[in-house]
Design a protein around this motif. Structure first.
Motif, PDB file in Angstrom:
ATOM      1  N   CYS A   1       3.620 -18.269  -3.791  1.00  0.00           N
ATOM      2  CA  CYS A   1       3.320 -18.146  -2.358  1.00  0.00           C
ATOM      3  C   CYS A   1       3.119 -16.720  -1.889  1.00  0.00           C
ATOM      4  O   CYS A   1       2.534 -16.503  -0.824  1.00  0.00           O
ATOM      5  N   CYS A   2       3.636 -15.716  -2.625  1.00  0.00           N
ATOM      6  CA  CYS A   2       3.552 -14.314  -2.204  1.00  0.00           C
ATOM      7  C   CYS A   2       4.059 -14.169  -0.767  1.00  0.00           C
ATOM      8  O   CYS A   2       5.029 -14.807  -0.399  1.00  0.00           O
TER       9      CYS A   2
ATOM     10  N   HIS B   1       9.009 -11.056   3.182  1.00  0.00           N
ATOM     11  CA  HIS B   1       8.175 -11.234   4.367  1.00  0.00           C
ATOM     12  C   HIS B   1       7.613 -12.646   4.503  1.00  0.00           C
ATOM     13  O   HIS B   1       6.866 -12.914   5.442  1.00  0.00           O
ATOM     14  N   PHE B   2       7.954 -13.538   3.570  1.00  0.00           N
ATOM     15  CA  PHE B   2       7.463 -14.913   3.662  1.00  0.00           C
ATOM     16  C   PHE B   2       8.080 -15.570   4.899  1.00  0.00           C
ATOM     17  O   PHE B   2       9.312 -15.583   5.047  1.00  0.00           O
TER      18      PHE B   2
ATOM     19  N   SER C   1     -13.365  -4.257   3.383  1.00  0.00           N
ATOM     20  CA  SER C   1     -13.015  -4.881   2.108  1.00  0.00           C
ATOM     21  C   SER C   1     -11.604  -4.432   1.769  1.00  0.00           C
ATOM     22  O   SER C   1     -11.380  -3.283   1.398  1.00  0.00           O
ATOM     23  N   VAL C   2     -10.645  -5.331   1.943  1.00  0.00           N
ATOM     24  CA  VAL C   2      -9.234  -4.981   1.789  1.00  0.00           C
ATOM     25  C   VAL C   2      -8.862  -5.066   0.317  1.00  0.00           C
ATOM     26  O   VAL C   2      -8.804  -6.148  -0.269  1.00  0.00           O
ATOM     27  N   ASN C   3      -8.621  -3.920  -0.288  1.00  0.00           N
ATOM     28  CA  ASN C   3      -8.260  -3.881  -1.708  1.00  0.00           C
ATOM     29  C   ASN C   3      -7.437  -2.639  -1.984  1.00  0.00           C
ATOM     30  O   ASN C   3      -7.088  -1.893  -1.068  1.00  0.00           O
TER      31      ASN C   3
ATOM     32  N   LYS D   1       0.527  -3.151   3.109  1.00  0.00           N
ATOM     33  CA  LYS D   1      -0.818  -2.991   2.563  1.00  0.00           C
ATOM     34  C   LYS D   1      -0.916  -3.615   1.176  1.00  0.00           C
ATOM     35  O   LYS D   1      -1.912  -4.261   0.842  1.00  0.00           O
ATOM     36  N   GLY D   2       0.123  -3.429   0.351  1.00  0.00           N
ATOM     37  CA  GLY D   2       0.093  -4.032  -0.979  1.00  0.00           C
ATOM     38  C   GLY D   2       0.014  -5.538  -0.922  1.00  0.00           C
ATOM     39  O   GLY D   2      -0.686  -6.165  -1.716  1.00  0.00           O
ATOM     40  N   GLU D   3       0.732  -6.147   0.014  1.00  0.00           N
ATOM     41  CA  GLU D   3       0.695  -7.598   0.166  1.00  0.00           C
ATOM     42  C   GLU D   3      -0.659  -8.054   0.695  1.00  0.00           C
ATOM     43  O   GLU D   3      -1.200  -9.079   0.258  1.00  0.00           O
TER      44      GLU D   3
END
Length: 236
Positions: A5-6, A31-32, A165-167, A188-190
């Motif tokens: 689920c991240c 943060h889930f 473009s989110v990467n 940002k990493g998530e």
């Protein structure tokens, strides 16, 4: 139920579509935003999955990504789509498997940020399912905001207005990434690995209809039996 689920982009979409959501991930996910189970989804008993109406799985995508192909190191990451599919089939439940382009999904639906009003992210994601998914028209991709001075649009776009473009390359601010994806609770990493909730809200609406139609069919079977056969058996 959401496997792998991240931080919950997928989960929020299904919640907006009316589902009660439980997430499972092998890593802690502080943060889930819903009920969370810290576990390896592949080790959970099938009867546990059967306690849910449907299951969504987003197994790790790194092995199938363009970056892994360019670097030639895809073998360094787990390839879990096949075992996940086998597990989900055993549940007998409606399921969705999500992953990136290049992943070995079967007849997947493809969603992009250009298909949804309010999104400003170019992010293709594939969705395999054992129920029909109809997708919106896929429009032409607009120019993305960039920090790359070699690009013609450098300095001519605004990351709080234009597509991004989110990467991991850091081509937009975290505020812009959150706004573009419709996600305000992730780091940002998530965000780099997340799916805009609009994608699964859209799929969740079709899943809810499928579940309602299946329930109607079951009720009809109970009222109108045909010897040792049911309407569903005859249909298959």
């Amino acid at each position: 139920m959401i496997c792998f689920c991240c931080a919950g982009g997928v989960a929020v979409g299904y919640a907006r579509a009316g589902f009660e959501v439980t997430g499972v991930d092998i890593e802690p996910q502080p943060h889930f935003p819903f009920e969370f189970i810290h576990a390896d989804a592949l080790t959970l008993p099938i009867n546990f999955f059967k306690s849910f109406d449907a299951v969504h799985a987003s197994p790790p995508c790194q092995s199938y990504s363009d970056l892994a192909k360019r670097n030639g190191n895809g073998h360094e990451w787990p390839r879990l789509i096949e075992p996940v599919r086998e597990m989900l089939i055993k549940t007998g439940k409606p399921y969705v498997i999500e992953n990136v382009e290049g992943a070995p999904l079967l007849n997947p639906a493809v969603l992009c940020g250009t298909m949804f009003k309010g999104l400003r992210v170019l992010r293709h994601r594939l969705f395999e399912s054992n129920f029909p998914i109809t997708v919106p028209p896929h429009g032409k991709h607009p120019r993305c905001h960039t920090f790359d001075k070699r690009k013609s649009q450098y300095g001519r776009t605004n990351d709080m207005i234009d597509f991004v473009s989110v990467n991991g390359g850091g081509n937009c601010s975290i505020a812009a990434a959150r706004d573009a994806m419709g996600i305000d609770w992730m780091t940002k990493g998530e965000l780099n690995e997340a799916i805009p909730p609009a994608y699964t809200e859209f799929i969740g609406g079709q899943l809810a209809k499928h579940l309602k139609d299946s329930k109607k069919c079951e009720n009809q079977e109970q009222r109108h039996g045909f010897g040792n056969f049911s309407l569903r058996t005859l249909a298959t």
